[in-house]
Design a protein around this motif. Structure first.
Motif, PDB file in Angstrom:
ATOM      1  N   SER A  69       0.830  -1.196   0.000  1.00 35.93           N
ATOM      2  CA  SER A  69       0.000   0.000   0.000  1.00 35.93           C
ATOM      3  C   SER A  69       0.873   1.258   0.000  1.00 35.93           C
ATOM      4  CB  SER A  69      -0.929  -0.010   1.213  1.00 35.93           C
ATOM      5  OG  SER A  69      -1.767   1.126   1.195  1.00 35.93           O
ATOM      6  N   LEU A  70       1.864   1.301   0.864  1.00 36.36           N
ATOM      7  CA  LEU A  70       2.748   2.478   0.932  1.00 36.36           C
ATOM      8  C   LEU A  70       3.457   2.701  -0.402  1.00 36.36           C
ATOM      9  CD1 LEU A  70       4.329   1.952   4.490  1.00 36.36           C
ATOM     10  CD2 LEU A  70       2.646   3.700   3.836  1.00 36.36           C
ATOM     11  N   LEU A  71       3.871   1.607  -1.035  1.00 37.25           N
ATOM     12  CA  LEU A  71       4.591   1.731  -2.307  1.00 37.25           C
ATOM     13  C   LEU A  71       3.650   2.160  -3.431  1.00 37.25           C
ATOM     14  CD1 LEU A  71       6.932  -1.416  -2.226  1.00 37.25           C
ATOM     15  CD2 LEU A  71       7.645   0.985  -2.076  1.00 37.25           C
ATOM     16  N   THR A  72       2.507   1.491  -3.524  1.00 32.27           N
ATOM     17  CA  THR A  72       1.578   1.781  -4.623  1.00 32.27           C
ATOM     18  C   THR A  72       1.029   3.194  -4.533  1.00 32.27           C
ATOM     19  OG1 THR A  72       0.910  -0.525  -4.483  1.00 32.27           O
ATOM     20  CG2 THR A  72      -0.440   0.891  -5.861  1.00 32.27           C
ATOM     21  N   ARG A  73       0.685   3.622  -3.303  1.00 34.13           N
ATOM     22  CA  ARG A  73       0.107   4.952  -3.113  1.00 34.13           C
ATOM     23  C   ARG A  73       1.190   6.008  -2.868  1.00 34.13           C
ATOM     24  NH1 ARG A  73      -3.759   5.307  -5.499  1.00 34.13           N
ATOM     25  NH2 ARG A  73      -4.526   7.042  -4.259  1.00 34.13           N
ATOM     26  N   ALA A  74       2.427   5.600  -2.827  1.00 36.76           N
ATOM     27  CA  ALA A  74       3.550   6.501  -2.511  1.00 36.76           C
ATOM     28  C   ALA A  74       3.268   7.314  -1.257  1.00 36.76           C
ATOM     29  CB  ALA A  74       3.865   7.413  -3.692  1.00 36.76           C
ATOM     30  N   GLY A  75       2.732   6.639  -0.253  1.00 37.78           N
ATOM     31  CA  GLY A  75       2.386   7.295   1.009  1.00 37.78           C
ATOM     32  C   GLY A  75       1.256   6.542   1.667  1.00 37.78           C
ATOM     33  N   PHE A  76       0.673   7.124   2.726  1.00 41.93           N
ATOM     34  CA  PHE A  76      -0.376   6.425   3.466  1.00 41.93           C
ATOM     35  C   PHE A  76      -1.745   6.720   2.895  1.00 41.93           C
ATOM     36  CE2 PHE A  76      -3.424   6.207   7.075  1.00 41.93           C
ATOM     37  CZ  PHE A  76      -3.341   4.842   7.277  1.00 41.93           C
ATOM     38  N   ASP A  77      -2.493   5.663   2.615  1.00 38.52           N
ATOM     39  CA  ASP A  77      -3.873   5.761   2.123  1.00 38.52           C
ATOM     40  C   ASP A  77      -4.675   4.709   2.886  1.00 38.52           C
ATOM     41  OD1 ASP A  77      -6.273   5.263   0.797  1.00 38.52           O
ATOM     42  OD2 ASP A  77      -5.437   5.627  -1.185  1.00 38.52           O
ATOM     43  N   GLU A  78      -5.469   5.162   3.850  1.00 37.49           N
ATOM     44  CA  GLU A  78      -6.158   4.226   4.753  1.00 37.49           C
ATOM     45  C   GLU A  78      -7.148   3.325   4.022  1.00 37.49           C
ATOM     46  OE1 GLU A  78      -6.249   7.496   4.892  1.00 37.49           O
ATOM     47  OE2 GLU A  78      -8.271   8.267   5.262  1.00 37.49           O
ATOM     48  N   GLN A  79      -7.824   3.869   2.993  1.00 36.47           N
ATOM     49  CA  GLN A  79      -8.794   3.044   2.253  1.00 36.47           C
ATOM     50  C   GLN A  79      -8.067   1.889   1.561  1.00 36.47           C
ATOM     51  OE1 GLN A  79     -11.987   3.749   2.359  1.00 36.47           O
ATOM     52  NE2 GLN A  79     -11.840   5.803   3.273  1.00 36.47           N
ATOM     53  N   ASP A  80      -6.995   2.238   0.889  1.00 37.04           N
ATOM     54  CA  ASP A  80      -6.224   1.236   0.158  1.00 37.04           C
ATOM     55  C   ASP A  80      -5.647   0.187   1.103  1.00 37.04           C
ATOM     56  OD1 ASP A  80      -4.744   0.485  -2.480  1.00 37.04           O
ATOM     57  OD2 ASP A  80      -3.156   0.593  -0.975  1.00 37.04           O
ATOM     58  N   MET A  81      -5.103   0.654   2.221  1.00 36.23           N
ATOM     59  CA  MET A  81      -4.483  -0.292   3.160  1.00 36.23           C
ATOM     60  C   MET A  81      -5.535  -1.218   3.764  1.00 36.23           C
ATOM     61  SD  MET A  81      -1.644   0.552   6.081  1.00 36.23           S
ATOM     62  CE  MET A  81      -0.496   1.318   4.949  1.00 36.23           C
ATOM     63  N   GLY A  82      -6.670  -0.652   4.146  1.00 37.40           N
ATOM     64  CA  GLY A  82      -7.752  -1.460   4.712  1.00 37.40           C
ATOM     65  C   GLY A  82      -8.234  -2.520   3.725  1.00 37.40           C
ATOM     66  N   ARG A  83      -8.381  -2.104   2.478  1.00 39.47           N
ATOM     67  CA  ARG A  83      -8.826  -3.054   1.447  1.00 39.47           C
ATOM     68  C   ARG A  83      -7.824  -4.193   1.273  1.00 39.47           C
ATOM     69  NH1 ARG A  83     -11.137   1.132  -1.584  1.00 39.47           N
ATOM     70  NH2 ARG A  83      -9.099   1.706  -2.423  1.00 39.47           N
ATOM     71  N   ARG A  84      -6.541  -3.851   1.329  1.00 39.43           N
ATOM     72  CA  ARG A  84      -5.510  -4.887   1.176  1.00 39.43           C
ATOM     73  C   ARG A  84      -5.531  -5.889   2.330  1.00 39.43           C
ATOM     74  NH1 ARG A  84      -1.708  -3.698  -2.939  1.00 39.43           N
ATOM     75  NH2 ARG A  84      -2.172  -1.634  -3.800  1.00 39.43           N
ATOM     76  N   PHE A  85      -5.742  -5.382   3.553  1.00 37.11           N
ATOM     77  CA  PHE A  85      -5.852  -6.298   4.706  1.00 37.11           C
ATOM     78  C   PHE A  85      -7.001  -7.280   4.487  1.00 37.11           C
ATOM     79  CE2 PHE A  85      -4.106  -2.850   7.838  1.00 37.11           C
ATOM     80  CZ  PHE A  85      -2.813  -3.181   7.506  1.00 37.11           C
ATOM     81  N   ALA A  86      -8.146  -6.722   4.082  1.00 40.30           N
ATOM     82  CA  ALA A  86      -9.347  -7.552   3.904  1.00 40.30           C
ATOM     83  C   ALA A  86      -9.137  -8.588   2.809  1.00 40.30           C
ATOM     84  CB  ALA A  86     -10.539  -6.649   3.579  1.00 40.30           C
ATOM     85  N   LYS A  87      -8.547  -8.152   1.722  1.00 35.35           N
ATOM     86  CA  LYS A  87      -8.334  -9.031   0.569  1.00 35.35           C
ATOM     87  C   LYS A  87      -7.359 -10.153   0.925  1.00 35.35           C
ATOM     88  CE  LYS A  87      -7.625  -8.533  -4.329  1.00 35.35           C
ATOM     89  NZ  LYS A  87      -6.803  -7.823  -5.303  1.00 35.35           N
ATOM     90  N   GLU A  88      -6.290  -9.783   1.601  1.00 34.18           N
ATOM     91  CA  GLU A  88      -5.287 -10.762   2.014  1.00 34.18           C
ATOM     92  C   GLU A  88      -5.914 -11.785   2.956  1.00 34.18           C
ATOM     93  OE1 GLU A  88      -2.192 -11.731   1.406  1.00 34.18           O
ATOM     94  OE2 GLU A  88      -2.226 -13.129   3.094  1.00 34.18           O
ATOM     95  N   TYR A  89      -6.725 -11.310   3.896  1.00 31.79           N
ATOM     96  CA  TYR A  89      -7.358 -12.250   4.827  1.00 31.79           C
ATOM     97  C   TYR A  89      -8.271 -13.212   4.087  1.00 31.79           C
ATOM     98  CZ  TYR A  89     -10.391 -14.363   8.202  1.00 31.79           C
ATOM     99  OH  TYR A  89     -11.095 -15.302   8.913  1.00 31.79           O
ATOM    100  N   SER A  90      -9.077 -12.704   3.160  1.00 31.88           N
ATOM    101  CA  SER A  90     -10.013 -13.616   2.504  1.00 31.88           C
ATOM    102  C   SER A  90      -9.279 -14.576   1.568  1.00 31.88           C
ATOM    103  CB  SER A  90     -11.126 -12.851   1.779  1.00 31.88           C
ATOM    104  OG  SER A  90     -10.618 -12.212   0.647  1.00 31.88           O
ATOM    105  N   ALA A  91      -8.127 -14.176   1.056  1.00 30.37           N
ATOM    106  CA  ALA A  91      -7.355 -15.077   0.195  1.00 30.37           C
ATOM    107  C   ALA A  91      -6.646 -16.164   1.015  1.00 30.37           C
ATOM    108  CB  ALA A  91      -6.335 -14.283  -0.614  1.00 30.37           C
ATOM    109  N   SER A  92      -6.121 -15.816   2.188  1.00 28.60           N
ATOM    110  CA  SER A  92      -5.425 -16.791   3.050  1.00 28.60           C
ATOM    111  C   SER A  92      -5.843 -16.604   4.502  1.00 28.60           C
ATOM    112  CB  SER A  92      -3.908 -16.629   2.987  1.00 28.60           C
ATOM    113  OG  SER A  92      -3.447 -16.481   1.693  1.00 28.60           O
ATOM    114  N   PRO A  93      -7.021 -17.100   4.851  1.00 27.87           N
ATOM    115  CA  PRO A  93      -7.506 -16.889   6.231  1.00 27.87           C
ATOM    116  C   PRO A  93      -6.758 -17.722   7.271  1.00 27.87           C
ATOM    117  CG  PRO A  93      -9.080 -18.198   4.970  1.00 27.87           C
ATOM    118  CD  PRO A  93      -7.999 -17.802   4.015  1.00 27.87           C
ATOM    119  N   GLY A  94      -5.980 -18.687   6.833  1.00 23.37           N
ATOM    120  CA  GLY A  94      -5.346 -19.615   7.772  1.00 23.37           C
ATOM    121  C   GLY A  94      -3.948 -19.223   8.228  1.00 23.37           C
ATOM    122  N   ARG A  95      -3.660 -17.961   8.276  1.00 21.40           N
ATOM    123  CA  ARG A  95      -2.306 -17.525   8.657  1.00 21.40           C
ATOM    124  C   ARG A  95      -2.152 -17.290  10.154  1.00 21.40           C
ATOM    125  NH1 ARG A  95       1.825 -17.865   4.631  1.00 21.40           N
ATOM    126  NH2 ARG A  95       0.952 -17.266   2.622  1.00 21.40           N
ATOM    127  N   GLY A  96      -3.135 -17.670  10.942  1.00 22.91           N
ATOM    128  CA  GLY A  96      -2.979 -17.552  12.393  1.00 22.91           C
ATOM    129  C   GLY A  96      -3.329 -16.187  12.962  1.00 22.91           C
TER     130      GLY A  96
END
Ligand code: R7I
Ligand code: MG
Ligand code: MG
Length: 349
Positions: A69-96
């Motif tokens: 998120s920091l790299l793609t947005r070249a800084g902090f973007d809460e919407q983008d970061m939140g979406r990435r967390f959600a997407k990552e979790y739904s793709a691999s929910p078994g990471r503990g």
């Protein structure tokens, strides 16, 4: 390398992944004999075992989202970061993932969500989580922003996406500050390093929200400052047992019981220790020592790894360890990108 050198960036991001991957073995174990730690780590020197046999957990999964998120947005973007967390979790929910944060991650994926910080505020009867999930992914903020004011501000906001209790997000600020200082070479003077962290946290914790949470949770008025003073007392002592470290600082899943502990692990391992092999370099010592504390080993080793890696640099990390840990090579490449972003911003561009 010198202050903010590429080697330090690579060391920080890679050692964080290693800490997570090798620490997973002992997460939740009450007592971990150093013998077991060393045996576990010895398999990492076996080149034939390479190819990422040790998988990373939520700590790295979320840190990767922060980095992207920091790299793609070249800084902090809460919407983008939140979406990435959600997407990552739904793709691999078994990471503990922590048991509470899963609810936040599910809500974050809803397209109707208007305030990206709201799901985190709803946690634990509206008090927010004090878990270390904000802190475990805080290192990249120190690698993206050269100005400590930005490091504090964005580490705070980045943590608030899942952890709205001050005992959670202030842990993330502390972890990011520790990496920031370490990148500058501040661990060459350990006493000054801890003093600077205390001075910073005096200000960070000097507000109503912190006082309120501390009162409700029956902690000292400035909980992280109090713990950092304990770290200073422990580092002044010539001999400290593992039991004392656990009882003074903790090894648990709360940010308050793990971030100061990780900082202590780094400070304690700046010099060779009797309990650790003589041929170990600083990063190896720090990670091994973190695992021997037991408890939340993947997270404490991940956080200590980031701080130590920023100090010793990539040269202190055995190649065979990188080959054994999933995501370590990615982290190495991302460190280079963050290094560029960091130096762009420091030129005001
Ligand atoms: O903080 P979080 O993301 O968990 C991170 C940990 C790391 O060790 C990872 O490696 C992974 O194993 O999990 O997840 P949360 O669910 O927000 O917090 C972790 C746990 O802390 C919760 O499941 C609770 O048990 C506890 N906790 C609280 N308990 C009571 N009241 C956190 N906040 C509270 C609280 O306010
Ligand atoms: Mg984990
Ligand atoms: Mg953990």
């Amino acid at each position: 390398g010198g202050p903010a050198s590429l080697s330090r960036f690579r060391g920080a991001l890679v050692a964080a992944v290693l800490g997570d991957c090798v620490g997973g073995e002992f997460e939740g174990a009450e007592e971990v004999p150093m013998e077991s730690v060393l045996q576990h780590l010895s398999s990492l020197y076996d080149e034939t075992k390479g190819n990422g046999i040790l998988e990373y957990s939520d700590d790295t999964a979320m840190a990767r989202c922060v980095v992207q998120s920091l790299l793609t947005r070249a800084g902090f973007d809460e919407q983008d970061m939140g979406r990435r967390f959600a997407k990552e979790y739904s793709a691999s929910p078994g990471r503990g993932y922590g048991s509470g944060v899963i609810q936040v991650l599910k809500k974050l994926s809803s397209p109707q969500l208007s305030d990206v910080y709201q799901p985190a505020r709803d946690q634990f009867n509206g008090r927010g989580s004090f878990g270390n999930g904000g802190a475990m992914r805080a290192a990249p903020f120190a690698l993206a922003f050269p100005d400590p004011v930005d490091v504090k501000r964005f580490a705070h906001l980045g943590a608030m996406l899942t952890h709205s209790c001050s005992l959670g997000y202030n842990g993330a600020v502390l972890q990011a500050l520790a990496v920031h200082l370490s990148l500058q070479g501040a661990l060459d003077l350990p006493q000054q390093f801890i003093s600077r962290l205390i001075t910073e946290m005096e200000e960070v914790e000097g507000n109503e929200a912190t006082r309120n949470d501390a009162r409700i949770l029956k902690e000292a008025e400035k909980p992280f400052c109090e713990r950092l003073h304990r770290v200073r007392d422990l580092m002044d002592r010539s001999k400290v047992s593992i039991e004392e470290v656990i009882s003074e600082l903790g090894n648990g899943i709360a940010a308050l019981h793990s971030v100061p502990t990780a900082i202590f692990c780094v400070l304690h391992c700046l010099q060779p220790r009797e309990c650790l092999p003589e041929n170990y370099g600083g990063v190896e010592r720090t990670i091994a020592y973190s695992l021997a504390l037991g408890g939340d080993t993947d997270t404490i080793a991940c956080m200590a790894g980031a701080i130590a890696g920023a100090h010793y640099g990539i040269e202190a990390i055995p190649q065979s360890w990188i080959k054994c840990c999933e995501g370590a090579e990615d982290a190495d490449m991302n460190a280079e990108r963050l290094h560029m972003l960091y130096h762009q911003s420091s030129q005001g561009g």
